[in-house]
Design an enzyme around this catalytic site. Structure first.
Site, PDB file in Angstrom:
ATOM      1  N   ASP A 141     -21.618  48.122-120.424  1.00 37.87           N
ATOM      2  CA  ASP A 141     -21.329  46.754-119.987  1.00 37.87           C
ATOM      3  C   ASP A 141     -20.916  45.827-121.118  1.00 37.87           C
ATOM      4  OD1 ASP A 141     -21.788  47.164-117.296  1.00 37.87           O
ATOM      5  OD2 ASP A 141     -23.904  46.641-117.416  1.00 37.87           O
TER       6      ASP A 141
ATOM      7  N   GLU B 172     -29.071  36.041-110.241  1.00 41.03           N
ATOM      8  CA  GLU B 172     -28.025  36.541-111.137  1.00 41.03           C
ATOM      9  C   GLU B 172     -26.692  36.486-110.413  1.00 41.03           C
ATOM     10  OE1 GLU B 172     -28.520  40.386-112.814  1.00 41.03           O
ATOM     11  OE2 GLU B 172     -30.208  39.821-114.075  1.00 41.03           O
TER      12      GLU B 172
ATOM     13  N   ASP C 253     -30.427  39.076-106.322  1.00 41.85           N
ATOM     14  CA  ASP C 253     -31.809  39.236-106.775  1.00 41.85           C
ATOM     15  C   ASP C 253     -31.947  40.662-107.289  1.00 41.85           C
ATOM     16  OD1 ASP C 253     -34.553  39.863-106.960  1.00 41.85           O
ATOM     17  OD2 ASP C 253     -35.086  38.388-105.435  1.00 41.85           O
TER      18      ASP C 253
ATOM     19  N   GLY D 168     -35.850  41.368-104.144  1.00 47.36           N
ATOM     20  CA  GLY D 168     -35.326  41.035-102.827  1.00 47.36           C
ATOM     21  C   GLY D 168     -34.072  41.799-102.445  1.00 47.36           C
TER      22      GLY D 168
ATOM     23  N   TYR E 156     -18.855  45.363-106.863  1.00 47.71           N
ATOM     24  CA  TYR E 156     -19.134  43.934-106.775  1.00 47.71           C
ATOM     25  C   TYR E 156     -18.229  43.290-105.725  1.00 47.71           C
ATOM     26  CZ  TYR E 156     -21.982  43.649-111.079  1.00 47.71           C
ATOM     27  OH  TYR E 156     -22.967  43.764-112.020  1.00 47.71           O
TER      28      TYR E 156
END
EC number: 3.2.1.18
Length: 470
Positions: free
Chosen positions: A149, A275, A292, A296, A402
């Site tokens: 990353d 985030e 989360d 979550g 994403y």
């Protein structure tokens, strides 16, 4: 006639013809000048007249062609004016394809960057795809190990929406391994996070020039949205996180004007985790649906007012939208607390539609594959499970990744509301496939007044590449 007389006669005739030819050219030039000097009102010639009014809405272009006038209205934007962005989100029935870059397919033989975290943001005149490069090209030796990353080689770059992230059309924006970008109506603002994990720095650029910085305050991988920030009447807002990815971290909202930070506030969210927020303007506020990464499987919601007052909680809907997640039937939902007790996660988004919500999610409950968007009745305000619409964008046989939100401003769309749009990243390569690299392409969808059929706009690249066989 003697030979000398013949020569003189022939020469005289030739000279006369030359003089006559010159006179014809002179007459032709004079006639042309006289005709054009009359203004062209007789309709003989094609003519374009551009009338620029003292407005920020249009230029009127009148084309006269064979005595016929055609009027076109061309988008025009005064670059000295801020976008408003206080309008409501348009209510939509489905999402139609806006663009697809096919970057990995093209990159097998083209000069295309290895990227991740692509996102889209729009100005009054265009939309651009931003992406974080790895400082390397597909099918090249430097693509080895790009599953990582954070590195000093990562940069934020952009192209016009729909273009592949290629070296010939890409524009450098910032040195960054985490980023956000948005346009206030005058210029682009970008925020690029780079540096060591313990002392990362976010550099704010405005109009391509560094204008401010945010230093890591918790010393644990300062990071930001990986999607569009939000500008309202000249002020631009974004969310940052600093701290652990798997337990309580620290969260801040920033506000900038012309690239200079003019306000910030800490978000108090004990027991919750925020985030990679996907944010958009709606009714004069900034609405964010986040990730989360702690517990979550429902998504955090952050609503920000221009004065930096905020409301924080979770997306109420009784359906989970993070990955990994459990069964829909076993999920109850909550407006205030994390539910599902699943660690890790993936960046995602949602759009408020009155009290309803459009929420995107992977089709797979356990991996980043497939993608669908659901409309849940009263899902913004209640723990409702009632799906009123569902649309498949990538089928479950193909990788996704994403996803995030942005809007088409009214100055660009010509509507009286903000068009909700989203993008889906389609990750290829490591860790799921046998390559030496990791990269992605994207599909972009925008809201329309009609239902749109399910289909799979997947990446489609055939792997492995030549570099993977060496």
């Amino acid at each position: 006639m003697n030979p000398n007389q013949k020569i003189i006669t022939i020469g005289s005739i030739s000279l006369g013809l030359v003089v006559f030819n010159v006179l014809l050219h002179v007459v032709s030039i004079i006639v042309t000048v006289l005709i054009l000097g009359r203004g062209g009102n007789n309709g003989i010639c094609n003519e374009t007249v551009v009338r620029e009014y003292n407005e920020t809405v249009r230029i009127e272009k009148v084309t006269q062609w064979h005595n016929t006038s055609v009027v076109e209205y061309m988008p025009y934007w005064n670059e000295g004016t801020y976008m408003n962005n206080t309008e409501a989100i348009c209510d939509v029935k489905g999402f139609a394809p806006f663009s697809k870059d096919n970057g990995i397919r093209i990159g097998s033989r083209g000069h295309v960057f290895v990227i991740r975290e692509p996102f889209v943001s729009c100005s009054p005149t265009e939309c651009r795809t931003f992406f974080l490069t790895q400082g390397s090209l597909l099918n090249d030796k430097h693509s080895n190990g790009t599953v990582k990353d954070r590195s000093p080689f990562r940069t934020l770059m952009s192209v016009e929406v729909g273009q592949s992230p290629n070296v010939y059309q890409a524009r450098f924006e910032a040195v960054a391994w985490s980023a956000t970008a948005c346009h206030d109506g005058k210029k682009w603002m970008t925020v690029g996070v780079t540096g060591p994990d313990s002392k990362a720095v976010a550099v704010v650029h405005y109009g391509g020039v560094p204008t401010d910085v945010v230093n890591s305050w918790a010393g644990d991988i300062l990071r930001t949205q990986e999607s569009s920030c939000t500008c309202i009447q000249g002020d631009c807002y974004w969310v940052m996180t600093d701290g652990p990815a798997n337990r309580q971290a620290q969260y801040r909202i920033y506000k900038a004007n012309q690239g200079k930070i003019v306000g910030q506030t800490d978000v108090s969210f004990n027991g919750g985790h925020i985030e990679e927020c996907s944010c958009y303007p709606n009714d004069g506020k900034v609405e964010c649906v986040c990730r989360d990464n702690w517990t979550g499987t429902n998504r955090p919601v952050l609503v920000i007012s221009p004065d930096l007052a905020y409301r924080v909680g979770y997306l109420c809907a009784g359906l989970p939208s993070d990955t990994p997640r459990g069964e829909d039937a076993q999920f109850t939902g909550s407006c205030t607390s994390p539910m599902g007790n699943q660690g890790y996660g993936v960046k995602g988004f949602g759009f408020r539609q009155g009290t309803d919500v459009w929420m995107g999610r992977t089709i797979s409950r356990t991996s980043r594959s497939g993608f669908e968007i659901l409309r849940v009745r009263n899902g913004w305000t209640q723990t409702s499970k009632e799906q009123v619409r569902k649309q498949v964008v990538v089928d479950n046989l193909n990788w996704s990744g994403y996803s995030g939100s942005f809007t088409l401003p009214v100055e660009l769309s010509g509507k009286y509301c903000l068009v909700p749009c989203f993008w889906v990243e389609m990750i290829r390569g490591k860790p799921e496939e046998k390559t030496i690299w990791t990269s992605s392409s994207s599909i972009v969808m925008c809201g329309v007044d009609y239902e749109v059929a399910d289909w799979s706009w997947h990446d489609g690249a055939i792997l492995p590449f030549d570099i993977d066989k060496m």
